[in-house]
Design a protein around this motif. Structure first.
Motif, PDB file in Angstrom:
ATOM      1  N   ALA A 173       0.817  -1.210   0.000  1.00 54.18           N
ATOM      2  CA  ALA A 173       0.000   0.000   0.000  1.00 54.18           C
ATOM      3  C   ALA A 173       0.855   1.266   0.000  1.00 54.18           C
ATOM      4  CB  ALA A 173      -0.931   0.001   1.212  1.00 54.18           C
ATOM      5  N   ASN A 174       2.135   1.132   0.359  1.00 50.94           N
ATOM      6  CA  ASN A 174       3.020   2.291   0.467  1.00 50.94           C
ATOM      7  C   ASN A 174       3.979   2.458  -0.707  1.00 50.94           C
ATOM      8  OD1 ASN A 174       2.002   3.001   3.052  1.00 50.94           O
ATOM      9  ND2 ASN A 174       3.260   1.379   3.961  1.00 50.94           N
ATOM     10  N   LYS A 212       0.511   0.486  -4.278  1.00 49.00           N
ATOM     11  CA  LYS A 212       0.985   1.741  -4.852  1.00 49.00           C
ATOM     12  C   LYS A 212       2.128   1.449  -5.821  1.00 49.00           C
ATOM     13  CE  LYS A 212       2.375   6.435  -3.632  1.00 49.00           C
ATOM     14  NZ  LYS A 212       2.707   7.375  -2.545  1.00 49.00           N
ATOM     15  N   GLN A 232      -5.719   1.113  -6.962  1.00 49.30           N
ATOM     16  CA  GLN A 232      -6.104   1.427  -5.587  1.00 49.30           C
ATOM     17  C   GLN A 232      -5.773   2.886  -5.277  1.00 49.30           C
ATOM     18  OE1 GLN A 232      -4.029  -1.928  -3.765  1.00 49.30           O
ATOM     19  NE2 GLN A 232      -5.978  -2.966  -3.479  1.00 49.30           N
ATOM     20  N   SER A 234      -4.238   4.558  -3.179  1.00 53.22           N
ATOM     21  CA  SER A 234      -2.911   5.033  -2.769  1.00 53.22           C
ATOM     22  C   SER A 234      -2.149   5.621  -3.954  1.00 53.22           C
ATOM     23  CB  SER A 234      -2.105   3.894  -2.142  1.00 53.22           C
ATOM     24  OG  SER A 234      -2.040   2.775  -3.000  1.00 53.22           O
ATOM     25  N   ASN A 235      -2.622   5.364  -5.166  1.00 49.85           N
ATOM     26  CA  ASN A 235      -2.036   5.915  -6.382  1.00 49.85           C
ATOM     27  C   ASN A 235      -2.779   7.191  -6.811  1.00 49.85           C
ATOM     28  OD1 ASN A 235      -0.208   3.489  -7.392  1.00 49.85           O
ATOM     29  ND2 ASN A 235      -2.163   2.596  -6.766  1.00 49.85           N
ATOM     30  N   ASP A 255     -12.077   2.044  -2.682  1.00 49.72           N
ATOM     31  CA  ASP A 255     -11.263   2.198  -1.471  1.00 49.72           C
ATOM     32  C   ASP A 255     -11.193   0.840  -0.763  1.00 49.72           C
ATOM     33  OD1 ASP A 255      -9.895   2.950   0.755  1.00 49.72           O
ATOM     34  OD2 ASP A 255     -11.420   4.317   1.532  1.00 49.72           O
ATOM     35  N   SER A 257      -9.056  -0.553   1.116  1.00 48.06           N
ATOM     36  CA  SER A 257      -8.499  -0.676   2.458  1.00 48.06           C
ATOM     37  C   SER A 257      -9.270   0.150   3.486  1.00 48.06           C
ATOM     38  CB  SER A 257      -7.021  -0.251   2.475  1.00 48.06           C
ATOM     39  OG  SER A 257      -6.884   1.087   2.033  1.00 48.06           O
TER      40      SER A 257
END
Length: 321
Positions: A173-174, A212, A232, A234-235, A255, A257
């Motif tokens: 996710a990061n 991401k 997702q 995060s992008n 979304d 998460s």
């Protein structure tokens, strides 16, 4: 326009009449990769990896590795005969249920190059190996790409798909599991061969990469991917839609998460998330809506969910372009 015609307009860079909804757009071919890569309900795959079923999906049996030194991979990895995988028989079961006139045929290809190495030796060993023994890793990726290409050719021969969705989750996710440089040096050359083998036969390539991964979207597009899924939040989805319009279709936007994806998310919250996706992403004209709803049994798209019908009804009120 029907679903197929609307998708084709989008693929050609034109303006579709409506925002496609993944569930309604696709005839999904799943059984081929179930046989060749990952048994969806658990069990041993053709490489001898035992998969454990959970409500979220299947995972390799924890802490049971085939080897811990990537230099030893040739001693343990034995590629199965493609004829032994039952791909032809899988197609015979699934194809009669497909409506090619109205929808597209999308065949899934799970457990990509990075994922497969992790099934053999675990994520920690795999990530360390990318740094400690890049040559052996690259050699493995090249060899495993040959297997994937052979599987894809058989999928194309028997399913005659419009799209093959290739799964390789190389991001959290990061950010990426590895630096973009490591990806480009070790994995990208084999990814490129896989993509070229598919697109050379007139089939659309869709890249499934969660997390991401925006740092390498340009690489996906350069190699010939026409769809990225499941994008997702995060992008920078809006920026990617704008930058690659006419070259890349973005599928996802949910979304996955956040609270709307929790098992107890209300129908009202689910509908609100669909409306957000339509407003925020759909108007760009190169977006496919893909909700990720989980319940006690698993992924709702595969196991069903009482919230899907009201979501679809609400979606069709806001999906016009």
């Amino acid at each position: 326009m029907n679903q197929r015609e609307n998708f084709q307009a989008m693929l050609n860079g034109g303006r579709p009449e409506f925002i496609p909804y993944f569930v309604e757009l696709n005839n999904l071919g799943l059984m081929g990769t179930n046989n060749a890569d990952q048994p969806f309900f658990g069990g041993v795959d053709p490489f001898g990896v035992n998969w454990i079923a959970t409500k979220e999906g299947v995972i390799p049996e924890p802490n049971k590795f085939m080897f811990d030194d990537v230099a030893d991979w040739k001693k343990y990895v034995h590629f199965p005969d493609i004829d032994s995988l039952g791909i032809d028989e899988a197609a015979q079961v699934e194809l009669p249920n497909f409506n090619r006139e109205e929808k597209i045929v999308n065949v899934f290809s799970g457990v990509g190059l990075f994922e497969r190495l992790a099934t053999f030796m675990g994520f920690e060993n795999t990530l360390c190996s990318l740094i400690e023994d890049p040559e052996s890793c690259k050699e493995f990726f090249e060899a495993f790409a040959e297997y994937k290409i052979a599987c894809h050719n058989r999928f194309i021969d028997v399913y005659h798909p419009d799209v093959i969705t290739y799964f390789d989750d190389i991001a959290t996710a990061n950010g990426l599991f590895m630096s973009p440089t490591v990806y480009r040096d070790l994995i990208k050359p084999s990814h490129k061969r896989i993509i070229e083998a598919i697109t050379s036969r007139g089939v659309i390539f869709a890249q499934h990469t969660c997390g991401k991964c925006e740092e390498i979207i340009e690489d996906f597009v350069e190699m010939g991917a026409r769809i990225w899924t499941p994008a997702q939040i995060s992008n920078d989805i809006e920026g990617i839609l704008e930058k690659y319009k006419g070259r890349l279709i973005v599928e996802g936007g949910w979304d996955s998460s956040g609270p709307v994806s929790y098992i107890n998310a209300s129908t009202e919250d689910v509908i609100a998330e669909g409306e957000r996706c339509a407003k925020q992403y759909g108007q760009k004209g190169n977006y496919i809506f893909l909700p990720i709803l989980m319940n006690e049994k698993g992924n709702s798209i595969l196991v069903g969910d009482s919230r899907l019908e009201p979501l679809a009804e609400a979606w069709h009120k806001v999906d016009k372009l």
